[in-house]
Design an enzyme around this catalytic site. Structure first.
Site, mmCIF file in Angstrom:
data_model
loop_
_atom_site.group_PDB
_atom_site.id
_atom_site.type_symbol
_atom_site.label_atom_id
_atom_site.label_comp_id
_atom_site.label_asym_id
_atom_site.label_seq_id
_atom_site.Cartn_x
_atom_site.Cartn_y
_atom_site.Cartn_z
ATOM 1 C CB VAL A 167 5.985 3.287 -6.714
ATOM 2 C CG1 VAL A 167 6.877 2.617 -7.731
ATOM 3 C CG2 VAL A 167 4.631 2.584 -6.677
ATOM 4 C CB SER A 168 5.748 -0.306 -2.192
ATOM 5 O OG SER A 168 4.340 -0.246 -2.259
ATOM 6 C CB THR A 169 6.073 -4.675 -5.057
ATOM 7 O OG1 THR A 169 7.498 -4.616 -4.993
ATOM 8 C CG2 THR A 169 5.667 -5.695 -6.106
ATOM 9 C CD GLU A 206 2.812 2.564 -2.007
ATOM 10 O OE1 GLU A 206 2.420 3.007 -0.918
ATOM 11 O OE2 GLU A 206 3.910 2.867 -2.526
#
Length: 555
Positions: free
Chosen positions: A20-22, A24
């Site tokens: 997961v990205s920051t 998301e």
């Protein structure tokens, strides 16, 4: 291999990968916990596919999907190489990567180690020809979606800039952010005290001729803070910070929010998205600073290397040039880089600059003490010694006389045809012979005339050589490096370096190849007086070069 009980009734050791990205983390369905629950539930509800997993086979990354350098991904690929698992399970394909080339690299790694790949959201197994095709399609879609998001981000930034907002990622020294009263976004406002230091930095560059390091040192001595809102709020001023300030045209009152198209190509300047910001310095001072920095860069690059681009290593199969560089022990040198050719390694070859510079300059100075050597050498090279001007004039007069004789002969032949002495066939035969002789005479005349012109130029140029030599001798000790380079570029074509081993010791032979263009000597005298470098349109053309091979010395 399809992950079902019919194809493989044994247990399938399954690694779970979650990313997961920051941005998301707060989006429904993309959070770490949400992905983990969905994956574990899938394994639990699909017992027929014989998936089994362990806590140590679960890998998590909080990272952007466009970068492969992720701790969790790297650890998972390590156990793939060790063949400790049979499959990799993700919630969605773009969790593995958003970049198609990266996806293909990962998949090839999995396939090489006989590890399958399963994506719940797309409900596919990427093994076999059809699986590979589907993999490419979904990877391309993921990358396309990313480009759409990126495009929307850029478009949003441009729209914000058109509203007068500052859209940069960091606040430049001298400014602070304030909310835009006309809507969302932020504008820049000057910090008066920092503006004073901005002006001082540009003054030091333009009027005091200080370099980046010297300016940084002055600011550190005066304990000037780095800035209220800049990224580097603590620590000391550095050359890099000063360089960024002096190159940043935002201080002239213009911030360029975007200057590239969708493909990253530079747009024409009239299509740039510019935002007006409060001005710290006037455009004249800014432009002067750019000139000063270019001059400093040019001097740093060339001032220590008199023979830049002229030294050639001829001791190797394919001759290579040397470049000027700083030595770790101090000083400067000329270096030919290491390389491999036909299975042979050729190490770095380095010559101390001072040794070679001093030799070449002294050799050139000694030649110029007797300028007649140059044009005499040119004469010897171009013509044989016995071809004096009188000789050539006699040859030209003889050829002109021969041309007149042939002209009279052609008239006699035409008269003989008119009186019936020669037939038409005989006329053509005789006239053809005459034309051949005329052509040979014409060609010889042109050769002799070009020799006479050359001798005339050499004789006329002798005074120019003498004047230049006298000027050089009187100013020899006060010449700048730039002036020396102008003279060397004019008189020296190249320096061939030949290295050999004699009795276990390296011996270097340096051969200087002089060149001269007598017609340009008056211009060179002007260059010496004005100190200005030769412009591109004034450089002599190859067709006008005349070369003289010089002496050889051993270093």
């Amino acid at each position: 291999m399809h992950l079902n009980i019919q194809d493989n009734p044994t247990e399938i050791r399954t690694a779970i990968y979650i990313r997961v990205s920051t941005q998301e983390q707060k989006i429904d369905g993309y959070g770490l916990e949400s992905q983990e629950n969905r994956l574990l539930e899938y394994i639990k509800l699909n017992k027929s596919q014989n998936f089994i997993t362990k806590k140590e086979w679960m890998f998590v990354d909080t990272h952007t999907g466009s970068d492969l350098n992720r701790e969790g991904l790297n650890k998972m690929l390590e156990i793939v190489k060790k063949k400790e698992i049979d499959a990799v399970l993700v919630w969605k394909i773009d969790r593995l990567s958003r970049n198609l080339s990266h996806l293909m690299d990962i998949f090839e790694n999995l396939e090489k180690n006989n590890v399958s790949f399963k994506s719940i959201q797309e409900n596919i197994d990427f093994r076999g020809p059809i699986g590979k095709l589907v993999f490419q399609v979904f990877g391309a879609i993921a990358q396309f979606e990313r480009e759409l998001i990126k495009g929307r981000t850029v478009a949003g930034r441009i729209t914000s800039a058109e509203m007068g907002n500052y859209t940069g990622s960091s606040i430049p020294y001298g400014y602070k952010p304030v909310y835009n009263k006309n809507g969302r976004g932020k504008k820049l406002e000057i910090i008066p005290k920092e503006k004073e230091w901005i002006n001082q930095i540009f003054d030091w560059c333009v009027f005091n001729h200080l370099g980046f390091g010297q300016i940084a040192s002055e600011l550190n001595k005066l304990n000037v803070p780095l800035g209220q809102h800049s990224i580097a709020k603590k620590g000391k001023w550095t050359t890099d910070l000063i360089r960024k300030i002096l190159h940043n045209n935002i201080y002239t009152g213009i911030y360029t929010a975007n200057n590239k198209d969708d493909l990253g190509r530079l747009l024409p300047e009239e299509k740039w998205t510019n935002v007006k910001v409060p001005q710290c310095i006037n455009t004249f001072i800014f432009s002067q600073a750019q000139i000063k920095m270019r001059e400093k860069k040019s001097n740093l690059t060339n001032q220590n290397y008199l023979l830049s681009g002229k030294i050639i290593d001829i001791s190797i199969p394919k001759p290579k040039t040397f470049v000027g560089c700083k030595r770790t022990k101090g000083g400067f040198s000329y270096r030919r880089k290491q390389f491999d050719s036909d299975g042979i390694h050729y190490p770095v070859f380095e010559i101390p600059a001072k040794v070679l510079d001093d030799y070449v300059w002294e050799r050139l100075s000694s030649v110029l003490k007797k300028p007649e050597i140059i044009y005499e050498k040119l004469w010897e090279r171009k013509n044989s010694k016995d071809q004096s001007i009188l000789n050539l004039k006699d040859q030209l007069e003889s050829l002109e006389s021969k041309d007149r004789q042939l002209e009279n002969e052609s008239k006699r032949i035409e008269k003989a045809y008119e009186t019936g002495v020669y037939s038409e066939e005989k006329l053509k035969e005789k006239m053809m012979d005459i034309e051949k002789e005329k052509s040979l005479v014409k060609e010889s005349q042109e050769i002799v005339q070009s020799k006479l012109i050359f001798i005339s130029q050499i004789e006329k140029s002798s005074n120019n050589y003498k004047a230049f030599s006298a000027q050089l001798q009187s100013r020899k000790e006060s010449l700048t490096i730039k002036q020396k380079k102008i003279i060397i570029d004019f008189f020296i074509d190249r320096i061939n370096i030949d290295r050999s081993i004699v009795e276990g010791k390296s011996q270097i032979d340096a051969t200087i190849h002089f060149r001269s263009n007598p017609e340009r000597l008056p211009q060179l005298l002007d260059e010496g007086r004005t100190n200005s470098p030769l412009s591109e349109d004034k450089k002599h053309k190859k067709s006008s070069k005349k070369y003289i091979t010089g002496a050889t010395t051993r270093i």
